[in-house]
Scaffold this motif. Structure first.
Motif, short mmCIF file in Angstrom:
data_model
loop_
_atom_site.label_atom_id
_atom_site.label_comp_id
_atom_site.label_asym_id
_atom_site.label_seq_id
_atom_site.Cartn_x
_atom_site.Cartn_y
_atom_site.Cartn_z
N LEU A 333 0.83 -1.21 0.00
CA LEU A 333 0.00 0.00 0.00
C LEU A 333 0.86 1.25 0.00
O LEU A 333 0.55 2.25 -0.68
CB LEU A 333 -0.93 0.00 1.21
N GLN A 334 1.95 1.21 0.74
CA GLN A 334 2.83 2.38 0.80
C GLN A 334 3.59 2.56 -0.51
O GLN A 334 3.84 3.71 -0.93
CB GLN A 334 3.77 2.23 2.00
N ASP A 335 3.93 1.45 -1.20
CA ASP A 335 4.47 1.56 -2.56
C ASP A 335 3.48 2.31 -3.46
O ASP A 335 3.85 3.22 -4.20
CB ASP A 335 4.70 0.17 -3.17
N ALA A 336 2.22 1.88 -3.41
CA ALA A 336 1.20 2.45 -4.29
C ALA A 336 1.02 3.94 -4.04
O ALA A 336 0.89 4.74 -4.98
CB ALA A 336 -0.13 1.72 -4.09
N MET A 337 1.02 4.33 -2.78
CA MET A 337 0.82 5.74 -2.44
C MET A 337 2.00 6.58 -2.91
O MET A 337 1.83 7.74 -3.33
CB MET A 337 0.63 5.88 -0.94
N ASN A 338 3.20 6.03 -2.86
CA ASN A 338 4.38 6.75 -3.31
C ASN A 338 4.40 6.90 -4.83
O ASN A 338 4.74 7.97 -5.36
CB ASN A 338 5.64 6.00 -2.83
N HIS A 364 12.72 1.27 -2.81
CA HIS A 364 13.60 0.09 -2.77
C HIS A 364 14.26 -0.06 -1.40
O HIS A 364 14.26 -1.16 -0.83
CB HIS A 364 14.65 0.17 -3.88
N PRO A 365 14.80 1.02 -0.79
CA PRO A 365 15.34 0.86 0.57
C PRO A 365 14.28 0.44 1.58
O PRO A 365 14.57 -0.30 2.52
CB PRO A 365 15.90 2.25 0.89
N ALA A 366 13.04 0.92 1.40
CA ALA A 366 11.97 0.50 2.31
C ALA A 366 11.69 -0.98 2.15
O ALA A 366 11.50 -1.71 3.14
CB ALA A 366 10.70 1.31 2.02
N GLY A 367 11.68 -1.47 0.92
CA GLY A 367 11.51 -2.90 0.69
C GLY A 367 12.64 -3.70 1.28
O GLY A 367 12.44 -4.79 1.86
N GLN A 368 13.87 -3.19 1.17
CA GLN A 368 15.01 -3.89 1.74
C GLN A 368 14.91 -3.96 3.26
O GLN A 368 15.21 -4.99 3.87
CB GLN A 368 16.31 -3.19 1.34
N ALA A 369 14.47 -2.88 3.88
CA ALA A 369 14.32 -2.88 5.34
C ALA A 369 13.32 -3.93 5.79
O ALA A 369 13.51 -4.61 6.80
CB ALA A 369 13.89 -1.49 5.82
N VAL A 370 12.23 -4.09 5.03
CA VAL A 370 11.22 -5.10 5.39
C VAL A 370 11.76 -6.50 5.19
O VAL A 370 11.58 -7.38 6.05
CB VAL A 370 9.93 -4.88 4.58
N GLY A 423 11.23 7.18 6.30
CA GLY A 423 11.51 8.51 5.76
C GLY A 423 12.29 8.38 4.47
O GLY A 423 12.92 7.35 4.21
N TYR A 424 12.25 9.40 3.66
CA TYR A 424 12.94 9.38 2.37
C TYR A 424 14.06 10.40 2.38
O TYR A 424 13.90 11.52 2.88
CB TYR A 424 11.94 9.69 1.25
N PRO A 425 15.22 10.02 1.84
CA PRO A 425 16.36 10.93 1.91
C PRO A 425 16.09 12.24 1.17
O PRO A 425 15.57 12.23 0.05
CB PRO A 425 17.49 10.14 1.23
N PRO A 426 16.39 13.37 1.78
CA PRO A 426 16.16 14.66 1.11
C PRO A 426 17.08 14.80 -0.10
O PRO A 426 18.17 14.22 -0.16
CB PRO A 426 16.48 15.69 2.19
#
Length: 544
Positions: A333-338, A364-370, A423-426
């Motif tokens: 869901l968070q992928d879709a919203m992004n 991709h980093p969020a997926g890696q963290a999961v 969070g996403y890197p600035p």
């Protein structure tokens, strides 16, 4: 709800849809709805002829509930689910305390995946999304040289998709972009040649949904590490606000040391399930009337790229893992919203350079963290099932449970699993510390709006610019240059928070993350800074 599109943008010739989303699971349905909200003609292709009856996933985590809140949908979900304040990490004895997190939704919402899909399909149909069930993607080709990189909405290039219908006939449909939301065995990912590196399955668990159980035996099963939770009734009245809270089927999930090396693809029988319960907890819990029996494995893979030209991936097509702590559906869901607002911006012709590529850079980093944290949780569970490791594994689990009793440790893992800490890197090293973080849903009053909190400003899927300093020229400048994309509000009062101390303006992305914030006090300097930030995120102004 009105879709957001620049007035000059019309229908694109030569395509059956501007975006084809493959897969009508939660990720695909939310993505299609977000694209439609952004004024994109979107079509969902789904292999199954009917909506999924059975539910692998059962939970929505705090960040996913916030996303529904941002679109004005949260009450639909709360009416059907059952909130619980605590959650778990690897099934440790000390629960994760979501109620202590910085959110209005500090809980897990128990809600069967089938119900989540129903609610998201309702949302997609409200926005006129076409859903073609019983259709399977069997081929895909991208136009040579038309990779979609900065085409400015010109429509140059596209993708042809071969679709086999219920009668076996194959048709070719054309779109500007295709997004694979079609699960771990994604046909879209394979056709696009995107690698899916990771590890093969070494462990499997079992689950079953039963109409009949012995309630007195369930506590005994839970004491032996078996998950047993009630599901909503099959015949629940969708208009009943209590639907989903009582009665119905019971979901039982277990890991049997004697059967945990069985391939997940091997069929599971009721006799085997009962035998596993007897071995684990000394009772078969009186299970009968099995509606669904299934295995699940720990194969863990992460797509090498989330984008290849005009083909993108989201959800399980991009990442698979053991269902530890119920993170898979939520991550999708968070992928879709992004992705939704970024792809809509690209199609509508106003996306700044690199915006669509930032989908991979951020998710991709969020997926890696999961995938990494689920591997850790799986190992903590598996070691206790191996005789040679049981004693040290039990000691390790006790140590970790004790550490979770420390507030800061608990908050750290709760933030990870809930995705509230994502969070996403600035893009600028000089950016304000808020940049990239999720915007807190602070209470506020805004001139010209009835909203009483930030998320009530987000349902239309636009950027929102919050003026906390009272610049009389801000709204006029924004409306003139970026009106269809950015809604500007002068905030006359808001919650006091230390992370907002000194902040004069905040630009919030359509997905609820902060794009830009500033503490600059000089008005002319702040206006120049704002104009750059708007161009960097919401594209050039009208006539620019």
């Amino acid at each position: 709800m009105n879709a957001v599109r620049d007035p000059a943008a019309g229908a694109r010739p030569g395509t059956d849809a501007e975006v084809i989303v493959v897969g009508a699971g939660p990720t695909g349905l939310l993505l299609a709805a977000e694209l439609a909200l952004g004024g994109v003609r979107v079509q969902i292709i789904e292999r199954r002829a009917a909506a999924q009856r059975d539910s692998r996933a059962l939970t929505l985590h705090p960040r996913s509930i916030e996303l529904m809140d941002q679109r004005g949908l949260v009450e639909r979900f709360l009416a059907r689910g059952r909130p619980v304040p605590g959650w778990h990490f690897a099934g440790l004895d000390t629960p994760l305390d979501f109620s202590a997190l910085d959110t209005r939704h500090g809980y897990t919402l128990f809600l069967a995946q089938a119900r989540t899909e129903q609610l998201l399909e309702e949302r997609a149909r409200e926005l006129d999304v076409t859903i073609r069930r019983g259709h399977e993607v069997v081929g895909l080709r991208q136009d040579a040289g038309g990779d979609g990189a900065g085409d400015g909405g010109s429509g140059a290039g596209g993708v042809e998709v071969d679709v086999r219908g219920p009668d076996g006939a194959v048709e070719t449909v054309r779109a500007r972009y295709v997004v694979g939301c079609d699960g771990g065995r994604s046909a879209v990912r394979r056709a696009a040649g995107i690698g899916f590196p990771g590890t093969d399955e070494t462990l499997s668990g079992a689950l079953g949904d039963f109409a009949t159980v012995d309630p007195a035996a369930l506590d005994r099963a839970r004491a032996h590490g078996v998950l047993a939770v009630p599901l909503e009734p099959e015949d629940a009245d969708p208009d009943d606000p209590a639907a989903g809270r009582t009665g119905g089927l019971t979901r039982i999930v277990l890991l049997d040391p004697q059967r945990m090396r069985t391939p997940a693809a091997e069929p599971l029988t009721l006799d085997e399930f009962r035998a596993s319960l007897l071995r684990i907890c000394g009772t078969d819990c009186g299970v009968a009337g099995a509606r669904w029996l299934s295995r699940f494995g720990n194969a863990t893979r992460l797509a090498a790229r989330y984008r290849s030209g005009r083909v993108l991936l989201a959800g399980d097509a991009a990442h698979i893992h053991f269902p530890a702590a119920g993170q898979g559906l939520n991550t999708g869901l968070q992928d879709a919203m992004n992705l939704g607002w970024k792809l809509a911006a690209e199609i509508n012709g106003w996306a700044p350079p690199g915006l669509l590529d930032s989908y991979h850079a951020e998710r991709h980093p969020a997926g890696q963290a999961v995938t990494e944290n689920t591997e850790v949780q799986t190992l903590l569970a598996e070691l206790t099932l191996l005789p040679s490791y049981q004693r040290p594994a039990a000691a390790l689990r006790k140590l970790m449970a004790d550490l979770l009793g420390i507030e800061e440790v608990n908050r750290r893992l709760a933030g990870l699993v809930s995705a509230l800490d994502t969070g996403y890197p600035p893009t600028d090293a000089r950016a304000h510390p808020l940049a990239g973080r999720r915007m807190p849903d602070i209470a506020l009053t805004a001139a010209g709006s009835a909203a009483v909190r930030v998320y009530e400003l987000l349902p239309h899927g636009r950027f929102i610019l919050l003026d906390l300093a009272g610049d009389d020229e801000m709204k006029r400048a924004v409306d003139t240059g970026w009106g269809p994309r950015v809604a500007a509000f002068t905030v006359t009062g808001h919650d006091s928070r230390t992370d907002l101390d000194g902040v004069r303006e905040i630009l919030v992305r359509p997905d609820g993350h902060v794009a830009w914030a500033t503490c600059t006090t000089a008005v002319q300097a702040r206006r120049a800074e704002r104009a750059r930030a708007l161009a960097d995120w919401a594209g050039l102004p009208a006539g620019g």
